[in-house]
Scaffold this motif. Structure first.
Motif, PDB file in Angstrom:
ATOM      1  N   PHE A  22       0.854  -1.192   0.000  1.00 24.64           N
ATOM      2  CA  PHE A  22       0.000   0.000   0.000  1.00 24.64           C
ATOM      3  C   PHE A  22       0.889   1.240   0.000  1.00 24.64           C
ATOM      4  O   PHE A  22       1.935   1.270   0.638  1.00 24.64           O
ATOM      5  N   LEU A  23       0.474   2.263  -0.734  1.00 30.14           N
ATOM      6  CA  LEU A  23       1.134   3.568  -0.714  1.00 30.14           C
ATOM      7  C   LEU A  23       0.098   4.648  -0.437  1.00 30.14           C
ATOM      8  O   LEU A  23      -1.046   4.548  -0.896  1.00 30.14           O
ATOM      9  N   ASP A  24       0.487   5.684   0.295  1.00 30.59           N
ATOM     10  CA  ASP A  24      -0.449   6.747   0.660  1.00 30.59           C
ATOM     11  C   ASP A  24       0.022   8.101   0.157  1.00 30.59           C
ATOM     12  O   ASP A  24       1.199   8.289  -0.187  1.00 30.59           O
ATOM     13  N   TYR A  25      -0.919   9.049   0.122  1.00 33.81           N
ATOM     14  CA  TYR A  25      -0.634  10.436  -0.263  1.00 33.81           C
ATOM     15  C   TYR A  25      -1.361  11.335   0.722  1.00 33.81           C
ATOM     16  O   TYR A  25      -2.581  11.235   0.898  1.00 33.81           O
ATOM     17  N   PHE A  26      -0.614  12.218   1.386  1.00 36.66           N
ATOM     18  CA  PHE A  26      -1.144  13.123   2.403  1.00 36.66           C
ATOM     19  C   PHE A  26      -0.843  14.546   1.951  1.00 36.66           C
ATOM     20  O   PHE A  26       0.326  14.916   1.801  1.00 36.66           O
ATOM     21  N   GLY A  56       5.626   2.951   1.200  1.00 39.93           N
ATOM     22  CA  GLY A  56       6.041   4.333   0.962  1.00 39.93           C
ATOM     23  C   GLY A  56       4.840   5.236   0.845  1.00 39.93           C
ATOM     24  O   GLY A  56       3.706   4.825   1.086  1.00 39.93           O
ATOM     25  N   GLY A  57       5.097   6.480   0.483  1.00 48.19           N
ATOM     26  CA  GLY A  57       4.017   7.435   0.344  1.00 48.19           C
ATOM     27  C   GLY A  57       4.555   8.809   0.006  1.00 48.19           C
ATOM     28  O   GLY A  57       5.763   8.985  -0.190  1.00 48.19           O
ATOM     29  N   GLU A  58       3.661   9.772  -0.030  1.00 45.07           N
ATOM     30  CA  GLU A  58       4.012  11.138  -0.401  1.00 45.07           C
ATOM     31  C   GLU A  58       3.307  12.097   0.539  1.00 45.07           C
ATOM     32  O   GLU A  58       2.119  11.927   0.853  1.00 45.07           O
ATOM     33  N   THR A  59       4.021  13.087   1.036  1.00 45.30           N
ATOM     34  CA  THR A  59       3.445  14.152   1.839  1.00 45.30           C
ATOM     35  C   THR A  59       3.689  15.474   1.128  1.00 45.30           C
ATOM     36  O   THR A  59       4.831  15.769   0.751  1.00 45.30           O
ATOM     37  N   ALA A  60       2.621  16.250   0.913  1.00 46.66           N
ATOM     38  CA  ALA A  60       2.742  17.496   0.157  1.00 46.66           C
ATOM     39  C   ALA A  60       2.139  18.651   0.940  1.00 46.66           C
ATOM     40  O   ALA A  60       1.026  18.546   1.449  1.00 46.66           O
ATOM     41  N   GLU A  61       2.898  19.749   1.053  1.00 42.10           N
ATOM     42  CA  GLU A  61       2.398  20.996   1.621  1.00 42.10           C
ATOM     43  C   GLU A  61       2.066  21.937   0.465  1.00 42.10           C
ATOM     44  O   GLU A  61       2.923  22.254  -0.354  1.00 42.10           O
ATOM     45  N   MET A  62       0.807  22.407   0.411  1.00 49.55           N
ATOM     46  CA  MET A  62       0.375  23.291  -0.672  1.00 49.55           C
ATOM     47  C   MET A  62      -0.416  24.462  -0.101  1.00 49.55           C
ATOM     48  O   MET A  62      -1.650  24.465  -0.117  1.00 49.55           O
ATOM     49  N   PRO A  63       0.280  25.467   0.425  1.00 46.10           N
ATOM     50  CA  PRO A  63      -0.399  26.645   0.973  1.00 46.10           C
ATOM     51  C   PRO A  63      -1.269  27.291  -0.106  1.00 46.10           C
ATOM     52  O   PRO A  63      -0.872  27.415  -1.261  1.00 46.10           O
ATOM     53  N   GLY A  64      -2.459  27.700   0.263  1.00 43.07           N
ATOM     54  CA  GLY A  64      -3.362  28.310  -0.697  1.00 43.07           C
ATOM     55  C   GLY A  64      -4.317  27.319  -1.322  1.00 43.07           C
ATOM     56  O   GLY A  64      -5.390  27.698  -1.803  1.00 43.07           O
ATOM     57  N   MET A  65      -3.950  26.052  -1.335  1.00 41.90           N
ATOM     58  CA  MET A  65      -4.828  25.019  -1.881  1.00 41.90           C
ATOM     59  C   MET A  65      -5.786  24.479  -0.823  1.00 41.90           C
ATOM     60  O   MET A  65      -6.898  24.055  -1.133  1.00 41.90           O
TER      61      MET A  65
END
Length: 267
Positions: A22-26, A56-65
């Motif tokens: 399993f892979l996640d996206y946050f 594994g996975g991905e963490t993304a910071e998107m200010p404004g979104m």
């Protein structure tokens, strides 16, 4: 986090596939380490229940979104099954429909849930009016993961011909996806006794039975379609694995629809 994993692995198991990883996206506007840690812990717990690897996975910071405090989750899982074991298999009239109990609302119908809670005037941290704990705890009980019990049933018994994960659309819309064009599912609703959370949602929201069945799982999170001569053995095996099993009805000649008889016991 558990819900995120459950929606993926429960969809894999209905094809007879064993979840492998399993892979996640946050995604969020600004990362709150405490929230992220709790979410990832939930994902890890779901993977442990499904006995698949969190690779594994991905963490993304998107200010404004995203607004402050908001975050978005996505994920996917990969599974494997031998071609000859792929589900669904050939089904016949008379095959039995076994329902496996859900743990609660699972991951679907929350637009309606929020409206009903707003209508009730209760706060999320208020005492649940139908069981111990808060209203939020009752409504957000994690989705049941059926992987271990179904894999055990497939490995140690014969006669399982199909599986249906009961998510958004309920029994009404999920069962037809696994049925051949010449068969329908005949379900005796009086055999279903939903958990108290569904009775409260129905009463508090004034929701019709047909809408409840089309929106929520109403207490049945997975349906196992099994040859009649193997029904007792499969049912016993699943119960030994910790599942609560209800005989819902049988397949009948038809047009891949669901035919309900009787009424649900909303006690």
């Amino acid at each position: 986090g558990i819900d995120l994993v459950a929606m993926c692995v429960n969809d894999l198991i209905v094809q007879g596939a064993e979840p492998l990883f399993f892979l996640d996206y946050f995604a969020t506007g600004k990362l709150d380490n405490g929230v992220a840690q709790r979410v990832i812990a939930g994902i890890a717990g779901g993977c442990e229940q499904a006995e698949c690897a969190l690779t594994g996975g991905e963490t993304a910071e998107m200010p404004g979104m995203y607004a402050a405090g908001d975050y978005d989750l996505a994920g996917f899982s990969v599974g494997a099954v031998e071609r000859e074991d792929l589900l669904p298999k050939t089904m016949n009239a008379g095959d039995v429909l076994l329902g496996l109990a859900s743990s609660g609302v699972h991951s679907n119908g929350y637009s309606l849930v929020r409206r009903i809670v707003e209508r009730s005037g209760l706060e999320w941290d208020a005492q649940s009016p139908f069981e111990e704990g808060t209203l939020a705890q009752s409504l957000l009980r994690p989705t049941r993961i059926y992987v271990k019990s179904i894999l055990d049933g497939l490995a140690n018994s014969t006669g399982i011909r199909g599986l249906a994960h009961i998510t958004g659309g309920g029994l009404t819309e999920n069962l037809p996806r696994v049925l051949p064009k010449h068969l329908s599912a005949g379900i005796a609703l009086q055999h279903i006794t939903p958990p108290a959370v569904f009775s409260w949602l129905k009463t508090e929201g004034g929701v019709e039975d047909s809408e409840m069945l089309r929106t929520f799982n109403c207490g049945i999170g997975m349906v196992v379609i099994v040859a009649q001569e193997h029904c007792d053995a499969v049912s016993s095996r699943l119960q030994d694995c910790g599942e609560t099993v209800v005989e819902l009805g049988q397949l009948v000649d038809g047009d891949s629809s669901v035919r309900f008889e009787g009424r649900i016991n909303w006690s």
